[in-house]
Design a protein around this motif. Sequence first.
Motif, PDB file in Angstrom:
ATOM      1  N   HIS A 139     -24.360 -49.411  52.443  1.00 37.13           N
ATOM      2  CA  HIS A 139     -23.692 -48.286  51.789  1.00 37.13           C
ATOM      3  C   HIS A 139     -23.455 -47.152  52.788  1.00 37.13           C
ATOM      4  N   LYS A 140     -24.487 -46.845  53.568  1.00 37.58           N
ATOM      5  CA  LYS A 140     -24.369 -45.768  54.551  1.00 37.58           C
ATOM      6  C   LYS A 140     -23.334 -46.114  55.619  1.00 37.58           C
ATOM      7  N   ASP A 141     -23.326 -47.377  56.044  1.00 41.31           N
ATOM      8  CA  ASP A 141     -22.338 -47.801  57.042  1.00 41.31           C
ATOM      9  C   ASP A 141     -20.921 -47.640  56.503  1.00 41.31           C
ATOM     10  N   LYS A 142     -20.728 -47.966  55.225  1.00 42.27           N
ATOM     11  CA  LYS A 142     -19.395 -47.852  54.626  1.00 42.27           C
ATOM     12  C   LYS A 142     -18.980 -46.391  54.499  1.00 42.27           C
ATOM     13  N   PHE A 143     -19.914 -45.541  54.097  1.00 42.04           N
ATOM     14  CA  PHE A 143     -19.609 -44.108  54.024  1.00 42.04           C
ATOM     15  C   PHE A 143     -19.200 -43.575  55.402  1.00 42.04           C
ATOM     16  N   ARG A 144     -19.971 -43.918  56.434  1.00 45.39           N
ATOM     17  CA  ARG A 144     -19.649 -43.431  57.785  1.00 45.39           C
ATOM     18  C   ARG A 144     -18.268 -43.900  58.218  1.00 45.39           C
ATOM     19  N   SER A 145     -17.991 -45.179  57.997  1.00 43.85           N
ATOM     20  CA  SER A 145     -16.708 -45.740  58.403  1.00 43.85           C
ATOM     21  C   SER A 145     -15.551 -45.033  57.706  1.00 43.85           C
ATOM     22  N   MET A 146     -15.693 -44.785  56.414  1.00 44.59           N
ATOM     23  CA  MET A 146     -14.604 -44.152  55.666  1.00 44.59           C
ATOM     24  C   MET A 146     -14.459 -42.673  56.012  1.00 44.59           C
ATOM     25  N   ILE A 147     -15.558 -42.014  56.320  1.00 43.45           N
ATOM     26  CA  ILE A 147     -15.465 -40.618  56.756  1.00 43.45           C
ATOM     27  C   ILE A 147     -14.781 -40.546  58.119  1.00 43.45           C
ATOM     28  N   ASP A 148     -15.131 -41.458  59.032  1.00 49.08           N
ATOM     29  CA  ASP A 148     -14.477 -41.495  60.344  1.00 49.08           C
ATOM     30  C   ASP A 148     -12.973 -41.726  60.222  1.00 49.08           C
ATOM     31  N   ASP A 149     -12.569 -42.511  59.222  1.00 47.58           N
ATOM     32  CA  ASP A 149     -11.152 -42.842  59.049  1.00 47.58           C
ATOM     33  C   ASP A 149     -10.439 -41.915  58.065  1.00 47.58           C
ATOM     34  N   ASP A 150     -11.078 -40.801  57.720  1.00 49.57           N
ATOM     35  CA  ASP A 150     -10.446 -39.756  56.891  1.00 49.57           C
ATOM     36  C   ASP A 150      -9.987 -40.276  55.529  1.00 49.57           C
ATOM     37  N   TYR A 151     -10.813 -41.077  54.885  1.00 49.01           N
ATOM     38  CA  TYR A 151     -10.436 -41.588  53.567  1.00 49.01           C
ATOM     39  C   TYR A 151     -10.514 -40.491  52.511  1.00 49.01           C
ATOM     40  N   LEU A 152      -9.573 -40.572  51.567  1.00 48.57           N
ATOM     41  CA  LEU A 152      -9.485 -39.619  50.473  1.00 48.57           C
ATOM     42  C   LEU A 152      -9.799 -40.302  49.150  1.00 48.57           C
ATOM     43  N   VAL A 153     -10.453 -39.558  48.262  1.00 48.24           N
ATOM     44  CA  VAL A 153     -10.716 -40.000  46.896  1.00 48.24           C
ATOM     45  C   VAL A 153      -9.556 -39.527  46.024  1.00 48.24           C
ATOM     46  N   ASN A 154      -9.012 -40.422  45.211  1.00 52.21           N
ATOM     47  CA  ASN A 154      -7.858 -40.090  44.372  1.00 52.21           C
ATOM     48  C   ASN A 154      -8.202 -40.286  42.898  1.00 52.21           C
ATOM     49  N   TRP A 155      -8.091 -39.210  42.146  1.00 51.25           N
ATOM     50  CA  TRP A 155      -8.362 -39.239  40.707  1.00 51.25           C
ATOM     51  C   TRP A 155      -7.112 -38.841  39.940  1.00 51.25           C
ATOM     52  N   ILE A 156      -7.106 -39.148  38.649  1.00 51.38           N
ATOM     53  CA  ILE A 156      -5.965 -38.838  37.790  1.00 51.38           C
ATOM     54  C   ILE A 156      -6.477 -38.318  36.451  1.00 51.38           C
ATOM     55  N   VAL A 157      -5.889 -37.230  35.981  1.00 53.90           N
ATOM     56  CA  VAL A 157      -6.133 -36.714  34.630  1.00 53.90           C
ATOM     57  C   VAL A 157      -4.782 -36.448  33.975  1.00 53.90           C
ATOM     58  N   ASP A 158      -4.537 -37.047  32.839  1.00 50.37           N
ATOM     59  CA  ASP A 158      -3.289 -36.841  32.099  1.00 50.37           C
ATOM     60  C   ASP A 158      -2.067 -37.088  32.994  1.00 50.37           C
ATOM     61  N   ASN A 159      -2.133 -38.138  33.797  1.00 48.03           N
ATOM     62  CA  ASN A 159      -1.065 -38.532  34.718  1.00 48.03           C
ATOM     63  C   ASN A 159      -0.843 -37.556  35.869  1.00 48.03           C
TER      64      ASN A 159
END
Length: 281
Positions: A139-159
Amino acid sequence: GTPSPVQNRAGSRGEGPAVAAAAGMVRQLRGRWPPRALAALAVVGSVEAFYLPGVAPKEYDAGGLVDLKVNKLTSVKTQLPYGYYTLPYCKPTAGIQDSVENLGEILTGDLIENSPYEVKMLVNQTCRMLCRQTLEKHHKDKFRSMIDDDYLVNWIVDNLPAATRYIRKADGGEFVYMNGFPVGFERGGLYYVHNHVKLDLKWHSNPDLYDGYRIVGFEVEPHSMTQATRTDGSQTIAMCDENTATPLFELDSHSEIVFTYDVRWHYSDQRWASRWDNYLK
């Protein structure tokens, strides 16, 4: 019981049979047909197929449930999307379900799923605990990798996609908006996860034209913090204020992570028809 969202005045919230049938065909043919052919399929056969949920406004009752849905984790650096639950985020107790609402989302390849966040119209919440997750090495390795690659979390409310607001100093302090928010950040070789979010939702109403409340804005303010927790009977309660929470959640210093959130509702003069303006600046 809890009030339910008021249905669209344009008709039922559910898709008609023509849309459902076309959606099934699109899923089967994606990857084998070119995009233009799939787009044509989406509008063939019935007038019903021209209606995409989300085009018409939706009104909610006070206290009505507002779904917060999750989309893919994305990075402009890698151009390789991942499913939201690739990271050890809190999962719905009833299980993960696809929550695609219209053919446009199918054609663009969105991976929209449900979430355990509980949001109700006009109901503010503070430091609501979502879950506590064990952090394994992978889990920690995946978090580090995604932070290094500037990953964004995408959410949706009411479209509406979640937007993060920044101040652009070069333009005299003008606010600008970015779709999504970062998984976390790196500072001095240490990695920090955004495990607390403030959900800022804007509403508008016009009793002369319609009943209920419409959502006209959705912003997320991400934070990294180590929350204190206490037990109240069978319930675990998180405490996020400055006196009980340390400022940042440093990944390697913990074997568990707690996810929490605030919900804040604000009235806005902005009408539903112009609610996309901030995304187009």
